[in-house]
Enzyme design. Structure first.
Site, mmCIF file in Angstrom:
data_model
loop_
_atom_site.group_PDB
_atom_site.id
_atom_site.type_symbol
_atom_site.label_atom_id
_atom_site.label_comp_id
_atom_site.label_asym_id
_atom_site.label_seq_id
_atom_site.Cartn_x
_atom_site.Cartn_y
_atom_site.Cartn_z
ATOM 1 N N LYS A 53 -93.156 25.966 13.569
ATOM 2 C CA LYS A 53 -92.347 25.070 12.743
ATOM 3 C C LYS A 53 -92.682 23.607 13.014
ATOM 4 O O LYS A 53 -93.132 23.248 14.095
ATOM 5 C CB LYS A 53 -90.868 25.300 13.043
ATOM 6 C CG LYS A 53 -90.360 26.609 12.508
ATOM 7 C CD LYS A 53 -88.969 26.880 12.982
ATOM 8 C CE LYS A 53 -88.915 26.951 14.492
ATOM 9 N NZ LYS A 53 -87.609 27.401 14.961
ATOM 10 N N GLU A 80 -88.297 38.508 7.869
ATOM 11 C CA GLU A 80 -87.168 38.068 8.707
ATOM 12 C C GLU A 80 -86.059 37.518 7.810
ATOM 13 O O GLU A 80 -86.298 37.206 6.637
ATOM 14 C CB GLU A 80 -87.638 36.989 9.690
ATOM 15 C CG GLU A 80 -88.269 35.784 9.012
ATOM 16 C CD GLU A 80 -87.753 34.452 9.528
ATOM 17 O OE1 GLU A 80 -86.571 34.370 9.910
ATOM 18 O OE2 GLU A 80 -88.553 33.491 9.524
HETATM 19 N N1 PSU Z 1 -89.221 28.618 10.233
HETATM 20 C C1 PSU Z 1 -88.562 28.093 9.175
HETATM 21 N N2 PSU Z 1 -87.258 28.316 9.055
HETATM 22 C C2 PSU Z 1 -86.589 29.063 9.967
HETATM 23 C C3 PSU Z 1 -87.278 29.636 11.048
HETATM 24 C C4 PSU Z 1 -88.595 29.378 11.143
HETATM 25 O O1 PSU Z 1 -89.144 27.431 8.365
HETATM 26 O O2 PSU Z 1 -85.387 29.247 9.809
HETATM 27 C C5 PSU Z 1 -86.542 30.517 12.014
HETATM 28 C C6 PSU Z 1 -87.357 31.790 12.263
HETATM 29 O O3 PSU Z 1 -86.491 32.882 12.078
HETATM 30 C C7 PSU Z 1 -87.764 31.662 13.706
HETATM 31 C C8 PSU Z 1 -86.609 30.891 14.271
HETATM 32 O O4 PSU Z 1 -87.955 32.900 14.332
HETATM 33 O O5 PSU Z 1 -86.372 29.914 13.280
HETATM 34 C C9 PSU Z 1 -86.887 30.319 15.637
HETATM 35 O O6 PSU Z 1 -85.744 29.704 16.105
HETATM 36 P P1 PSU Z 1 -85.720 29.105 17.591
HETATM 37 O O7 PSU Z 1 -86.612 27.902 17.545
HETATM 38 O O8 PSU Z 1 -84.267 28.788 17.815
HETATM 39 O O9 PSU Z 1 -86.231 30.187 18.487
#
Ligand code: PSU
Ligand code: MN
Length: 312
Positions: free
Chosen positions: A162, A29
Site C-alpha cells: 500500500k 479479500e
Molecule cells: N490495500 C488497500 N486497501 C485496503 C487494504 C490494502 O488498498 O484496505 C487492506 C488489505 O486487506 C490488507 C490490509 O491486507 O489492508 C493490511 O492492513 P494492515 O496494514 O493493518 O496490516
C-alpha cells in the site's frame, strides 16, 4: 498458527464444486470493502470484480466473516453485513475472536490467505498488501500480511505494498521471510498507485504460464511460502510518485495529530490520500483492483489448463 480447520469454514456450493472439479477459482479479500474504500464504491466494485471473474470463466470466492461464520464465496450483492456497527477488520490473529464472539468483518490479506489455504484455493487477488509502514521506525507498524506470506502457499496478485508503506523496507522483509516475489512484466516493485518504486524485484515473469510454472515448482519442492506477483497499476489510472508522496506525508501528519494508530491507521490514511488527490487515488485504487483480479483469473485459467496436460 496452523491453517484453520476446514470444518469451521463454510464454502459456498458453487465454489466447492469448482474446487472439486479443479476448475479456476480466485479468492478475494474483503477488508478492502469493509475498510479500504468508501462503502458505495466498495459495493459497486465487489459486483464488478464478480462479473469480471465470471466473464473470464473463473468462479469468484469472496472471503469474509459473517456473524462468526467464516465464509468462502460470499454473494457480492449482499455485503450489508460488512457495514454494521460492530464490524471488525479481521487479520489472521482475529479469526478466532470473530469465531468465538460471533462477530462480522472484512478479512485482510493475512486472514484471507489462511482461510483460502485451508479451503484448498490457490490464487488470491488484492489491491496492495500491508507491508513495513513509513512510520515503522517509531511505531513498529509492520503488517501481519508479511508473515502470512511466509506460511501460506498461495499465489497472491497485488500492486505492491500500500502507498503508506515503505517499498524498500517491505522488499527487504519479504527477502528475509523467504517469500518468492516476481514482477509481472516489470523489473521493479510498483508502489500501489504508482507504476514503479524503483526498488528491484528479484525475478521477472512475462505470462500467466510463467507464474504457474514457478508455483508448481514451489509445490514440488515442498516450499510453503507464497508466490507474490507484483503487477503495476494500469497506465491510464496510475499516479505520479511525487503527488502520492506529498498526499501521504500530509495524511500521516493528520493521523499523528488525531492520534490514530493500529488497525485503524490504514483505512484512515487511504481516505485522507483519496481526498488530497481529488479522488484520483480512489480511481487508481479501483482500476488496480480490477486489473489484479483479471491477472489472477488468467493465472488460474493457465493453471487449470496445465493440469490437463499429461505429465512427462
Ligand atoms: N490495500 C488497500 N486497501 C485496503 C487494504 C490494502 O488498498 O484496505 C487492506 C488489505 O486487506 C490488507 C490490509 O491486507 O489492508 C493490511 O492492513 P494492515 O496494514 O493493518 O496490516
Ligand atoms: Mn499494522
Amino acid at each position: 498458527m496452523r491453517t484453520p480447520d476446514l470444518r469451521t469454514i463454510h464454502v459456498a456450493p458453487e465454489a466447492r464444486a469448482a474446487l472439486e472439479a479443479g476448475a479456476p477459482v480466485v479468492a478475494l479479500e474483503s477488508a478492502v470493502f469493509s475498510d479500504g474504500l468508501p462503502p458505495a464504491e466498495g459495493r459497486r466494485l465487489a459486483l464488478r470484480l464478480n462479473d469480471l471473474l465470471r466473464s473470464a470463466g473463473v468462479t469468484p470466492a469472496l472471503i469474509a466473516v459473517r456473524d462468526g461464520r467464516i465464509e468462502v464465496g460470499v454473494d457480492p450483492a449482499g455485503l450489508a453485513f460488512l457495514y454494521g456497527p460492530d464490524v471488525i477488520k479481521v487479520a489472521e490473529r482475529d479469526l478466532a475472536v470473530a469465531l468465538a464472539q460471533g462477530r462480522s468483518g472484512g478479512t485482510t490479506v493475512s486472514a484471507t490467505m489462511a482461510v483460502a489455504h485451508a479451503a484448498g484455493l490457490r490464487t488470491l487477488a488484492t489491491g496492495g498488501i500491508g507491508g513495513v509502514h513509513l512510520s515503522a521506525e517509531s511505531s513498529g507498524d509492520v503488517s501481519a500480511d508479511l508473515d502470512a506470506l511466509r506460511r501460506h502457499p498461495l499465489v497472491v496478485v497485488c500492486a505492491g505494498a500500500k502507498a503508506i508503506c515503505d517499498t524498500g523496507r517491505t522488499a527487504e522483509a519479504l527477502d528475509t521471510l523467504g517469500v518468492t516475489v516476481v514482477g509481472y512484466q516489470t523489473g521493479t516493485y510498483p508502489a500501489f498507485y504508482v507504476r514503479t518504486s524503483g526498488v528491484e524485484v528479484p525475478h521477472r515473469v512475462e505470462s500467466p504460464e510463467d507464474v504457474v510454472a514457478i508455483a508448481q515448482a514451489k509445490a514440488a519442492l515442498g516450499d510453503r511460502s507464497a508466490l507474490l506477483v507484483v503487477y503495476p497499476p494500469p497506465v491510464a489510472a496510475a499516479l505520479d510518485a511525487a503527488e502520492v508522496e506529498q498526499a501521504v506525508a500530509s495524511a500521516m501528519a493528520q493521523a499523528r495529530g488525531e492520534g490514530i494508530t493500529g488497525s485503524r491507521l490504514t483505512p484512515y490514511l487511504l481516505g485522507a490520500v483519496a481526498r488530497a488527490t481529488g479522488g484520483r487515488a480512489l480511481a487508481a485504487n479501483l482500476a488496480l483492483l480490477e486489473a489484479n483480479a483479471a491477472l489472477a483469473a488468467a493465472i488460474e485459467r493457465a493453471w487449470a489448463a496445465a493440469r490437463r496436460v499429461p505429465s512427462r
